[in-house]
Motif scaffolding. Structure first.
Motif, mmCIF file in Angstrom:
data_model
loop_
_atom_site.group_PDB
_atom_site.id
_atom_site.type_symbol
_atom_site.label_atom_id
_atom_site.label_comp_id
_atom_site.label_asym_id
_atom_site.label_seq_id
_atom_site.Cartn_x
_atom_site.Cartn_y
_atom_site.Cartn_z
ATOM 1 N N ASN A 106 16.789 40.105 60.826
ATOM 2 C CA ASN A 106 17.383 39.133 61.444
ATOM 3 C C ASN A 106 16.800 37.799 60.461
ATOM 4 O OD1 ASN A 106 14.878 39.317 62.187
ATOM 5 N ND2 ASN A 106 15.278 38.220 64.226
ATOM 6 N N ASP A 136 19.845 47.668 62.462
ATOM 7 C CA ASP A 136 20.225 47.087 63.418
ATOM 8 C C ASP A 136 21.598 46.235 63.232
ATOM 9 O OD1 ASP A 136 18.126 47.686 65.167
ATOM 10 O OD2 ASP A 136 17.413 45.924 65.200
ATOM 11 N N GLN A 140 21.447 39.125 67.832
ATOM 12 C CA GLN A 140 21.074 38.555 68.901
ATOM 13 C C GLN A 140 22.259 38.673 69.766
ATOM 14 O OE1 GLN A 140 20.293 34.514 67.374
ATOM 15 N NE2 GLN A 140 21.684 33.759 68.837
ATOM 16 N N GLN A 141 22.098 38.575 71.220
ATOM 17 C CA GLN A 141 23.007 38.616 72.168
ATOM 18 C C GLN A 141 23.813 37.505 72.758
ATOM 19 O OE1 GLN A 141 21.941 40.620 75.800
ATOM 20 N NE2 GLN A 141 23.864 41.865 75.953
ATOM 21 N N SER A 178 23.615 44.321 72.806
ATOM 22 C CA SER A 178 22.258 44.264 73.258
ATOM 23 C C SER A 178 21.156 44.931 72.371
ATOM 24 C CB SER A 178 22.350 45.412 74.356
ATOM 25 O OG SER A 178 22.955 44.943 75.571
ATOM 26 N N SER A 179 19.729 44.530 72.471
ATOM 27 C CA SER A 179 18.824 44.802 71.604
ATOM 28 C C SER A 179 19.109 46.304 70.963
ATOM 29 C CB SER A 179 17.511 44.560 71.883
ATOM 30 O OG SER A 179 17.326 42.902 72.216
ATOM 31 N N TYR A 181 17.065 49.398 68.496
ATOM 32 C CA TYR A 181 15.735 49.897 68.076
ATOM 33 C C TYR A 181 15.998 51.132 67.269
ATOM 34 C CZ TYR A 181 14.728 47.735 72.317
ATOM 35 O OH TYR A 181 14.609 46.720 73.451
ATOM 36 N N SER A 190 12.384 46.992 65.867
ATOM 37 C CA SER A 190 13.619 46.167 66.153
ATOM 38 C C SER A 190 13.619 45.360 64.831
ATOM 39 C CB SER A 190 13.752 45.336 67.436
ATOM 40 O OG SER A 190 14.949 44.991 67.806
ATOM 41 N N GLN A 191 15.003 44.893 64.643
ATOM 42 C CA GLN A 191 15.386 44.125 63.478
ATOM 43 C C GLN A 191 15.020 44.674 62.233
ATOM 44 O OE1 GLN A 191 17.532 41.787 63.512
ATOM 45 N NE2 GLN A 191 17.754 42.057 65.833
#
Length: 398
Positions: A106, A136, A140-141, A178-179, A181, A190-191
């Motif tokens: 990110n 990913d 971000q959401q 949404s996030s 994984y 994540s990311q």
């Protein structure tokens, strides 16, 4: 020892139970006592730590990799309600798996691709055949933002030998971004971006299923801002699309999102239409005040020529592409399908389930796969981020 592959799925709503059930079924279906490696995927409604806990009850010391998915595909199952999970186990002395990871996606996609590519290149050997790369899709959401595949794979590609076959995809937990994984061995990240290098005595062939054909002349993008297409042919983008669709098309502007597709022809501009020469871009959202299109990737820059694409209502193209791929393969033993979430029938705008057509065309070849946000494969000789496509990989014994 022959290569054994077992595939299991579950749609249990309890994450730990789902992971355990899918892993047990994978071992059972593959008649495998001890697995050497596992690919694992879980729907966006699951708790990733609990899912991994369930898998580890069955595969405690097995190297594994995977991540969030919009849905799961196997040769016997298709689902995208959010509780689906899939586990594929391998037992083989012909295929070696090596996993690599890099975080901070990110913050800088290009840097992640560069570092990950260096790590992978140092491990490539003369018998390295294939590479999966997953990342990913969601940055971000709120507000919704994506991680872009274009800089990630541009940086990665320069480190890889041309003959290494690559397929990849962006993890997508749901359509709300949404996030996401990733799973790597016994950790949840994540990311992140992960690479799975596969080496040994096998081959991997890849085909892209587009299902789109041009329905307009070429037009030129003349003004952009990152992934936002502001002007086409020096006019507001929405006005041009409205004109291209023709009078009385009856499509509301808000419905352009996840439906409107622009195609870039990487082949002969005025030659016979060849589906595999096209890289398609799907509209993520519509910016009505600015009469602009928000795309999944930022690579439609000023000067890019595009065509409006229409989706095929005829499912025969699926079997045609797959039959051609099977002819290239020696002794197909396993198929892996990375399919755009937008191709699931409730979202596709066509009257058939794409994954069902893939199941039928493979005619008994074991199949595993997941629904993704973005797909990646080579178009011509260049790695290309793709939208509204399916990327099918067939593994064959040598």
């Amino acid at each position: 020892m022959d290569t054994k592959i077992g595939i299991g799925s579950s749609n249990q709503t309890v994450s730990e139970k789902a992971g355990k059930e899918a892993a047990e079924l994978a071992l059972e279906n593959g008649n495998i006592d001890k697995a050497d490696f596992a690919l694992i995927f879980s729907g966006g409604k699951h708790n990733p730590h609990e899912f991994l806990k369930g898998v580890n009850q069955v595969l405690p010391n097995v190297p594994k990799a995977g991540g969030s998915s919009f849905g799961i595909i196997t040769d016997e199952f298709i689902g995208y309600d959010g509780f689906e999970v899939g586990v594929t186990v391998f037992s083989s002395d012909k295929i070696r798996f090596q996993c690599f990871a890099e975080g901070g996606l990110n913050e800088d996609e290009f840097k992640v691709g560069d570092v990950l590519g260096q790590k992978i290149s140092e491990a490539v050997t003369a018998d390295s055949r294939g590479l999966f790369v997953f990342y990913d899709s969601s940055k971000q959401q709120n507000p919704p933002m994506l991680n872009f595949a274009t800089p990630l794979f541009a940086a990665l590609e320069k480190h890889l030998p041309k003959e290494l076959v690559l397929a990849g995809g962006g993890f997508l937990a749901d359509m709300m971004l949404s996030s996401c994984y990733q799973y790597l061995n016994n950790q949840v990240y994540s990311q992140n971006a992960i690479g799975i290098l596969m080496s040994g005595d096998f081959s991997m062939d890849v085909a892209i299923l587009h299902g789109c054909q041009p329905c307009s002349d070429y037009v030129t993008i003349t003004k952009t801002n990152g992934p936002v297409v502001l002007e086409i042919d020096n006019m507001p983008a929405l006005d041009v699309v409205d004109e291209l669709l023709g009078p009385n098309h009856g499509i509301a502007v808000k419905d352009f999102a996840m439906n409107l597709t622009l195609g870039v022809n990487r082949g002969d501009k005025f030659g016979e239409f060849k589906e595999h020469d096209y890289a398609n871009r799907l509209t993520l959202a519509v910016d009505e005040p600015n009469k602009a299109l928000v795309m999944f990737e930022p690579d439609l820059t000023s000067g890019t020529e595009v065509q409006l694409m229409r989706r095929s209502l005829d499912s025969n193209y699926v079997s045609s592409v797959i039959n051609n791929l099977k002819e290239k393969s020696n002794k197909p033993s396993f198929a892996f399908y990375i399919n755009c979430g937008g191709r699931a029938m409730p979202f596709s705008g066509v009257g058939f389930e794409d994954a069902t057509e893939v199941q039928n065309a493979l005619e008994g070849i074991p199949l595993a796969g997941f629904y993704s946000g973005v797909e990646v494969a080579k178009v011509g000789d260049k790695l290309q981020a793709l939208d509204w496509t399916g990327v099918l990989c067939i593994f064959s014994d040598l």
